[in-house]
Design a protein around this motif. Structure first.
Motif, PDB file in Angstrom:
ATOM      1  N   MET A 186       0.834  -1.193   0.000  1.00 32.66           N
ATOM      2  CA  MET A 186       0.000   0.000   0.000  1.00 32.66           C
ATOM      3  C   MET A 186       0.875   1.253   0.000  1.00 32.66           C
ATOM      4  O   MET A 186       1.878   1.324   0.705  1.00 32.66           O
ATOM      5  CB  MET A 186      -0.910   0.036   1.221  1.00 32.66           C
ATOM      6  CG  MET A 186      -1.857   1.226   1.209  1.00 32.66           C
ATOM      7  SD  MET A 186      -2.913   1.278   2.668  1.00 32.66           S
ATOM      8  CE  MET A 186      -1.774   1.987   3.854  1.00 32.66           C
ATOM      9  N   ARG A 187       0.492   2.206  -0.829  1.00 29.61           N
ATOM     10  CA  ARG A 187       1.139   3.511  -0.881  1.00 29.61           C
ATOM     11  C   ARG A 187       0.030   4.558  -1.003  1.00 29.61           C
ATOM     12  O   ARG A 187      -1.074   4.247  -1.443  1.00 29.61           O
ATOM     13  CB  ARG A 187       2.087   3.638  -2.082  1.00 29.61           C
ATOM     14  CG  ARG A 187       3.171   2.564  -2.170  1.00 29.61           C
ATOM     15  CD  ARG A 187       4.179   2.656  -1.032  1.00 29.61           C
ATOM     16  NE  ARG A 187       5.251   1.689  -1.186  1.00 29.61           N
ATOM     17  CZ  ARG A 187       5.275   0.473  -0.654  1.00 29.61           C
ATOM     18  NH1 ARG A 187       4.260   0.044   0.076  1.00 29.61           N
ATOM     19  NH2 ARG A 187       6.296  -0.338  -0.841  1.00 29.61           N
ATOM     20  N   PRO A 188       0.327   5.804  -0.660  1.00 27.30           N
ATOM     21  CA  PRO A 188      -0.697   6.843  -0.839  1.00 27.30           C
ATOM     22  C   PRO A 188      -1.084   6.963  -2.319  1.00 27.30           C
ATOM     23  O   PRO A 188      -0.280   6.692  -3.213  1.00 27.30           O
ATOM     24  CB  PRO A 188       0.004   8.122  -0.360  1.00 27.30           C
ATOM     25  CG  PRO A 188       1.136   7.660   0.488  1.00 27.30           C
ATOM     26  CD  PRO A 188       1.559   6.333  -0.068  1.00 27.30           C
ATOM     27  N   ASP A 189      -2.318   7.364  -2.545  1.00 28.86           N
ATOM     28  CA  ASP A 189      -2.789   7.575  -3.922  1.00 28.86           C
ATOM     29  C   ASP A 189      -2.155   8.836  -4.499  1.00 28.86           C
ATOM     30  O   ASP A 189      -2.127   9.880  -3.839  1.00 28.86           O
ATOM     31  CB  ASP A 189      -4.306   7.721  -3.956  1.00 28.86           C
ATOM     32  CG  ASP A 189      -5.026   6.434  -3.595  1.00 28.86           C
ATOM     33  OD1 ASP A 189      -4.491   5.348  -3.895  1.00 28.86           O
ATOM     34  OD2 ASP A 189      -6.124   6.526  -3.013  1.00 28.86           O
ATOM     35  N   ILE A 190      -1.670   8.717  -5.715  1.00 31.74           N
ATOM     36  CA  ILE A 190      -1.116   9.878  -6.408  1.00 31.74           C
ATOM     37  C   ILE A 190      -2.250  10.495  -7.227  1.00 31.74           C
ATOM     38  O   ILE A 190      -2.859   9.816  -8.058  1.00 31.74           O
ATOM     39  CB  ILE A 190       0.059   9.479  -7.318  1.00 31.74           C
ATOM     40  CG1 ILE A 190       1.205   8.912  -6.468  1.00 31.74           C
ATOM     41  CG2 ILE A 190       0.534  10.673  -8.147  1.00 31.74           C
ATOM     42  CD1 ILE A 190       2.385   8.395  -7.253  1.00 31.74           C
ATOM     43  N   PRO A 191      -2.546  11.781  -6.998  1.00 28.85           N
ATOM     44  CA  PRO A 191      -3.649  12.400  -7.730  1.00 28.85           C
ATOM     45  C   PRO A 191      -3.369  12.477  -9.227  1.00 28.85           C
ATOM     46  O   PRO A 191      -2.216  12.586  -9.648  1.00 28.85           O
ATOM     47  CB  PRO A 191      -3.769  13.792  -7.126  1.00 28.85           C
ATOM     48  CG  PRO A 191      -2.610  13.985  -6.235  1.00 28.85           C
ATOM     49  CD  PRO A 191      -1.893  12.684  -6.074  1.00 28.85           C
ATOM     50  N   SER A 192      -4.418  12.440 -10.016  1.00 26.10           N
ATOM     51  CA  SER A 192      -4.259  12.503 -11.477  1.00 26.10           C
ATOM     52  C   SER A 192      -3.676  13.844 -11.921  1.00 26.10           C
ATOM     53  O   SER A 192      -3.120  13.941 -13.006  1.00 26.10           O
ATOM     54  CB  SER A 192      -5.596  12.253 -12.168  1.00 26.10           C
ATOM     55  OG  SER A 192      -6.548  13.224 -11.763  1.00 26.10           O
ATOM     56  N   SER A 193      -3.762  14.854 -11.081  1.00 24.94           N
ATOM     57  CA  SER A 193      -3.203  16.165 -11.420  1.00 24.94           C
ATOM     58  C   SER A 193      -1.683  16.223 -11.285  1.00 24.94           C
ATOM     59  O   SER A 193      -1.045  17.168 -11.744  1.00 24.94           O
ATOM     60  CB  SER A 193      -3.819  17.249 -10.531  1.00 24.94           C
ATOM     61  OG  SER A 193      -3.530  16.970  -9.170  1.00 24.94           O
ATOM     62  N   CYS A 194      -1.096  15.207 -10.658  1.00 25.89           N
ATOM     63  CA  CYS A 194       0.356  15.181 -10.455  1.00 25.89           C
ATOM     64  C   CYS A 194       1.041  14.966 -11.799  1.00 25.89           C
ATOM     65  O   CYS A 194       0.698  14.044 -12.540  1.00 25.89           O
ATOM     66  CB  CYS A 194       0.710  14.045  -9.498  1.00 25.89           C
ATOM     67  SG  CYS A 194       2.475  13.941  -9.093  1.00 25.89           S
TER      68      CYS A 194
END
Length: 124
Positions: A61-69
């Motif tokens: 598990m890792r934090p979600d990377i936003p699509s805006s990144c």
């Protein structure tokens, strides 16, 4: 080196498991820090130690990377927090990748200055 040393949300899986580790655990932590800087959020704010450890170690598990990144930044982050330490970049390579981010369209990070081998960036 001693295992389980550091701040939980930033510790590499091998450190959480008290396994042998090397400086690649710092690349993992740096990847989490990059995510935190971009998202202005804390990783795993609602997980208890036992849940965090098992989720990071056994479920990757890792934090979600936003699509805006920007994809170039997302790639650096995900390479840094790879489950396999041998697949994480050395920090020198991370610096090279950060310097290579195209900031010409005003999206990304611009190097401000370098001091004692450390790069300082500003977001545009």
């Amino acid at each position: 080196m001693t295992g389980s040393t550091g701040t939980l949300g930033y510790m590499a899986p091998e450190v959480l498991e008290n396994k042998p580790y090397n400086r690649k655990c710092d690349a993992y932590s740096f990847g989490i820090c990059l995510w935190e800087i971009y998202c202005c959020d804390m990783p795993y704010p609602n997980l208890k130690f036992s849940d965090l450890t098992s989720s990071v170690v056994y479920l990757s598990m890792r934090p979600d990377i936003p699509s805006s990144c920007p994809s170039s930044l997302a790639e650096i982050i995900t390479r840094c927090w790879h489950s396999n330490p041998n697949k994480r970049p050395e920090m020198k390579e991370v610096v090279t990748m950060l310097k290579a981010i195209d900031t010409s369209k005003g999206k990304g990070m611009t190097p401000l200055y370098e001091s004692h081998g450390c790069l300082f960036f500003c977001c545009q």
